[in-house]
Design an enzyme around this catalytic site. Sequence first.
Site, PDB file in Angstrom:
ATOM      1  N   ASP A 222       0.854  -1.181   0.000  1.00  0.00           N
ATOM      2  CA  ASP A 222       0.000   0.000   0.000  1.00  0.00           C
ATOM      3  C   ASP A 222       0.891   1.233   0.000  1.00  0.00           C
ATOM      4  O   ASP A 222       2.090   1.141   0.280  1.00  0.00           O
ATOM      5  CB  ASP A 222      -0.923   0.003   1.226  1.00  0.00           C
ATOM      6  CG  ASP A 222      -2.205   0.809   1.001  1.00  0.00           C
ATOM      7  OD1 ASP A 222      -2.354   1.427  -0.072  1.00  0.00           O
ATOM      8  OD2 ASP A 222      -3.049   0.819   1.904  1.00  0.00           O
ATOM      9  N   ASP A 223       0.298   2.369  -0.342  1.00  0.00           N
ATOM     10  CA  ASP A 223       1.068   3.602  -0.328  1.00  0.00           C
ATOM     11  C   ASP A 223       1.282   4.110   1.083  1.00  0.00           C
ATOM     12  O   ASP A 223       2.357   4.561   1.444  1.00  0.00           O
ATOM     13  CB  ASP A 223       0.406   4.677  -1.201  1.00  0.00           C
ATOM     14  CG  ASP A 223      -1.038   4.986  -0.809  1.00  0.00           C
ATOM     15  OD1 ASP A 223      -1.627   4.266   0.028  1.00  0.00           O
ATOM     16  OD2 ASP A 223      -1.609   5.947  -1.360  1.00  0.00           O
TER      17      ASP A 223
ATOM     18  N   ASP B 239      -2.425   4.596   7.607  1.00  0.00           N
ATOM     19  CA  ASP B 239      -2.814   5.781   8.356  1.00  0.00           C
ATOM     20  C   ASP B 239      -3.345   5.370   9.727  1.00  0.00           C
ATOM     21  O   ASP B 239      -2.595   5.161  10.663  1.00  0.00           O
ATOM     22  CB  ASP B 239      -3.856   6.560   7.541  1.00  0.00           C
ATOM     23  CG  ASP B 239      -4.186   7.924   8.117  1.00  0.00           C
ATOM     24  OD1 ASP B 239      -4.094   8.109   9.340  1.00  0.00           O
ATOM     25  OD2 ASP B 239      -4.566   8.816   7.340  1.00  0.00           O
TER      26      ASP B 239
END
Length: 161
Positions: free
Chosen positions: A91-92, A95
């Site tokens: 994933d980028d 969070d």
Amino acid sequence: MATSYATVTWDQLHRDARQLAAELMPRGPFKGIVAITRGGLIPAAIIARELDCRLIETVSVVTYDEERQGEATVIKRPEAAGDGEGFLIIDDLVDSGVTAELVRRMLPKALFACLYAKPTGRPLTDMFVVEVPQETWVLFPWDTAPLFIPPLARRDDTSRS
């Protein structure tokens, strides 16, 4: 709502993805990669190239509406990855960890790696490149567009004396 913004350029994203790939090399080879859409698609493509991995699966999870986080909804499962054994999840950004936690439950035997991690989600990733403050909203290159800004000398500013 984010209190600050960090812009990631295409060049920076590419450098960070290659760095992550280099750190992943000793953990492979991998049967395949599961990209978390949409943010993980481009990092997954770069990492797949660097690791010479041809099998790329996707998992689609919706958690955000603009900058507000909502309930996680899976809209496409990563069927080819089974329980994740031998697979790498990319994933980028991790969070809050809502998406990561959901995907890890689907693929408990996979390795989870991302480019950027915020403190709340950091414990849910196995590897990441850069830690980002929790209150920072990361602007990825696919979310922004370069704009022409005229030089100061050419701006129509009547307040100059």
